[in-house]
Design a protein around this motif. Structure first.
Motif, mmCIF file in Angstrom:
data_model
loop_
_atom_site.group_PDB
_atom_site.id
_atom_site.type_symbol
_atom_site.label_atom_id
_atom_site.label_comp_id
_atom_site.label_asym_id
_atom_site.label_seq_id
_atom_site.Cartn_x
_atom_site.Cartn_y
_atom_site.Cartn_z
ATOM 1 N N GLU A 164 28.523 2.827 -0.267
ATOM 2 C CA GLU A 164 29.165 2.182 -1.415
ATOM 3 C C GLU A 164 30.667 2.439 -1.442
ATOM 4 O OE1 GLU A 164 27.701 3.387 -5.293
ATOM 5 O OE2 GLU A 164 29.389 2.335 -6.223
ATOM 6 N N ASN A 186 35.957 0.707 -0.099
ATOM 7 C CA ASN A 186 35.943 0.262 -1.498
ATOM 8 C C ASN A 186 37.045 0.989 -2.284
ATOM 9 O OD1 ASN A 186 35.426 -0.362 -4.132
ATOM 10 N ND2 ASN A 186 33.253 0.241 -4.095
ATOM 11 N N LYS A 195 37.664 1.233 -5.227
ATOM 12 C CA LYS A 195 37.212 1.889 -6.462
ATOM 13 C C LYS A 195 36.814 3.344 -6.222
ATOM 14 C CE LYS A 195 36.209 -2.134 -9.113
ATOM 15 N NZ LYS A 195 35.330 -3.246 -9.289
ATOM 16 N N TRP A 196 36.587 3.679 -4.936
ATOM 17 C CA TRP A 196 36.250 5.066 -4.605
ATOM 18 C C TRP A 196 37.442 5.872 -4.108
ATOM 19 C CZ3 TRP A 196 32.047 8.163 -5.353
ATOM 20 C CH2 TRP A 196 30.941 7.547 -5.908
#
Lengths: 276, 314
Positions: free
Chosen positions: A247, A251, A253-254
């Protein structure tokens, strides 16, 4: 551009990520993506390359490793805990009021941390000073400075690169964690760095590029420094931000996560197990 | 003062191999003897202040004592984060030789006038600040400089300034010097404004007004004890600074009075540059007059206060 092949993580890489997640769980926050692109780089340096002893962390003859991208500190803390620079239990106090491990590393608090970093663009200049110092004192200490790809947007990095080239610092190695994703978006969109290798070459560096998760390639490369006599070395490492957690990989967002819940932490641990 | 300071770096380096010099492409021929005789400890780097501060930090982490030479405004404004983090957070013994402190570069305009350098340096933990009055005092300071553990901002006036310091007063880092005894008035100054303060005091004495002069060569750490002590003896303190009135010498005095002297507080008049970028050129002397920082203006400020309060002369 160098093509990255997908590298399967081995047990040690998984274990070191476990330690980093332990820190993440302790602080309920952290730059996971930025740390997980770095694990193999730091692992190879601390396992095989650096002449540093946790029993004598201030030995004048040691090699110096500066994590200029200080926000990737969970990876560094993982290695330093593993090498017993401090007890592993400190990871549970990551970012705590009375902990020694902050969201960015501080030299005055953490054995094994050479310089307090976090504000970007500082490490390479400090590395230039340390490398010059070793030359004046006729010491064999080598200096490694690890930078992020977003970090090298900073002009101060290129001032330092000019200086390293001028002084022919072949005891200095600039390492770029090129995961191609900075805080907001892809580096190609926010601030394109290409042709990156040519940039470092034109500043007087000898340059090599490998996959930053390939432990064997990293060992081979770091064992052959300097890449060229009388030149500083630049190693561009193609990495995956958040490597090991599907995930998080690629990404933004991480890049940094806060208010991480226990169930999210458990999910991270489970996903690492799946990689085994 | 500038030449003395730089010459002293070479003198200190001869006696101590931890001392290195780093310049930022400044002053053709600067320390050429040192460059010739100690090439390994002489660095003339490019116009790259941020890198130079980091490089000095790296050298200092390894035991060296770097003296960095550049223009005040470039070393304070451009690379403030490097000074804050690389030097102050690590508390490293790097000495910053700041050319053109205050209004020295009057003809060059506001890009080169260091009018807020003390304010921004003073707000950094671990930073030390000195502003000697002349070349002789600079020499006395430089002899002690390498022993100061943390970073030091050394504010230079221009070359050829009149010598007003007295070797009998000595120099102790962190301790102000009472150059003239206090009466009902105390003038507190630093750098070249001490010369103006001395002249003002001499003119005031002709009017029967005894105005002490306290030379605050060290601005950080601040000699608050002397301010407390003399504040209890005077009715007026005048601070004179070649700097904006915000957060410099006058503000430091105001803080000390506010925190310690609430039961008996003298009036404080802060003479300094208003909160604006200088809009004139000319010479340093021209600007000192323009901003009422010359001896005549100091004299008039004191006289005006004495007359308005109907105070008798001593």
């Amino acid at each position: 551009m160098h093509k990255s092949k997908n590298i399967k993580l081995d047990n040690r890489s998984i274990y070191l990520r476990h330690l980093a997640i332990k820190g993440l769980a302790g602080g309920k926050r952290g730059h996971l993506g930025s740390a997980f692109s770095l694990i193999e780089i730091l692992r190879v340096l601390y396992d095989k390359i650096l002449d540093i002893d946790s029993n004598d962390p201030d030995n004048i003859n040691r090699d110096r490793c500066i994590l200029s991208k200080g926000h990737g500190c969970l990876a560094l803390y993982s290695l330093l805990a593993d090498k017993k620079f401090f007890p592993e239990s400190e990871l549970d106090k990551f970012c705590h009021f009375d902990g020694i491990l902050g969201g960015h590393p501080e030299a005055s608090k953490i054995p094994g941390v050479e310089a307090s970093t976090g504000a970007l663009g500082h490490g390479l200049s400090i590395g230039v000073g340390l490398a010059i110092s070793a030359k004046i004192q006729r010491r064999n200490s080598r200096v490694f400075v690890i930078m992020g790809d977003g970090e090298i947007n900073e002009g101060s990095i290129w001032e330092a690169a000019l200086s390293a080239g001028k002084h022919k610092l072949d005891n200095l190695t600039a390492i770029i964690d090129y995961n191609k994703l900075q805080s907001y978006d892809k580096t190609s969109i926010v601030q394109d760095l290409e042709p990156l290798s040519d940039k470092w070459k034109s500043f007087g560096f000898e340059v090599e590029e490998v996959n930053g998760h390939d432990v064997t390639e990293l060992e081979n490369l770091f064992s052959n420094l300097p890449l060229k006599k009388s030149s500083p070395s630049a190693i561009i490492l193609h990495t995956v931000k958040g490597k090991g957690i599907k995930e998080a990989e690629g990404n933004p967002k991480w890049h940094h996560k806060s208010k991480i819940t226990e169930s999210e932490i458990n999910k991270l641990y489970s996903e690492l197990e799946l990689n085994l | 003062m500038r030449k003395t300071c730089l010459d002293m770096v070479y003198e200190l380096a001869k006696a101590d191999d931890r001392i290195v010099f780093i310049g930022s492409d400044l002053g053709a021929g600067t320390l050429s003897e040192m460059q010739k005789n100690m090439p390994e400890r002489f660095f003339m780097e490019g116009v790259s202040e941020a890198n130079i501060i980091g490089m000095a930090a790296g050298l200092a982490m390894d035991g060296f004592i770097p003296y960095v030479n550049t223009i005040s405004t470039f070393i304070t404004r451009r690379c403030y984060e490097q000074i804050a983090i690389d030097l102050c957070l690590h508390n490293l013994p790097v000495k910053l030789i700041a050319n053109g402190g205050g209004l020295v570069y009057a003809p060059l305009g506001p890009t080169h006038l260091a009018i807020e350098d003390i304010a921004i340096m003073r707000s950094l933990p671990n930073m030390n600040i000195v502003s000697p009055s002349d070349a002789e005092e600079m020499k006395r300071f430089m002899n002690q400089s390498k022993e100061i553990k943390g970073p030091v901002y050394i504010r230079l006036a221009k070359g050829g300034d009149e010598i007003v310091s007295d070797p009998k007063n000595g120099f102790k880092f962190g301790e102000s010097i009472l150059i003239k005894d206090v009466g009902e008035v105390l003038i507190v100054s630093s750098g070249i404004t001490t010369k103006e303060a001395i002249y003002a005091s001499e003119e005031l004495s002709k009017e029967g007004i005894k105005a002490g002069v306290l030379h605050m060569h060290t601005i950080k750490p601040f000699d608050y004890k002397s301010i407390i002590k003399y504040s209890q003896k005077v009715k007026l303190i005048v601070s004179v600074e070649e700097h904006i009135k915000n957060n410099g010498l006058g503000s430091a005095i105001g803080d000390v009075l506010n925190d310690n002297c609430y039961h008996k507080m003298p009036k404080l008049i802060k003479l300094g540059i208003p909160d604006q970028f200088p809009d004139k050129y000319g010479t340093q002397e021209d600007l000192l007059k323009y901003y009422s920082l010359d001896s005549k203006s100091i004299y008039e400020s004191v006289l005006g206060f004495i007359k308005s309060k109907g105070l008798k002369a001593a």
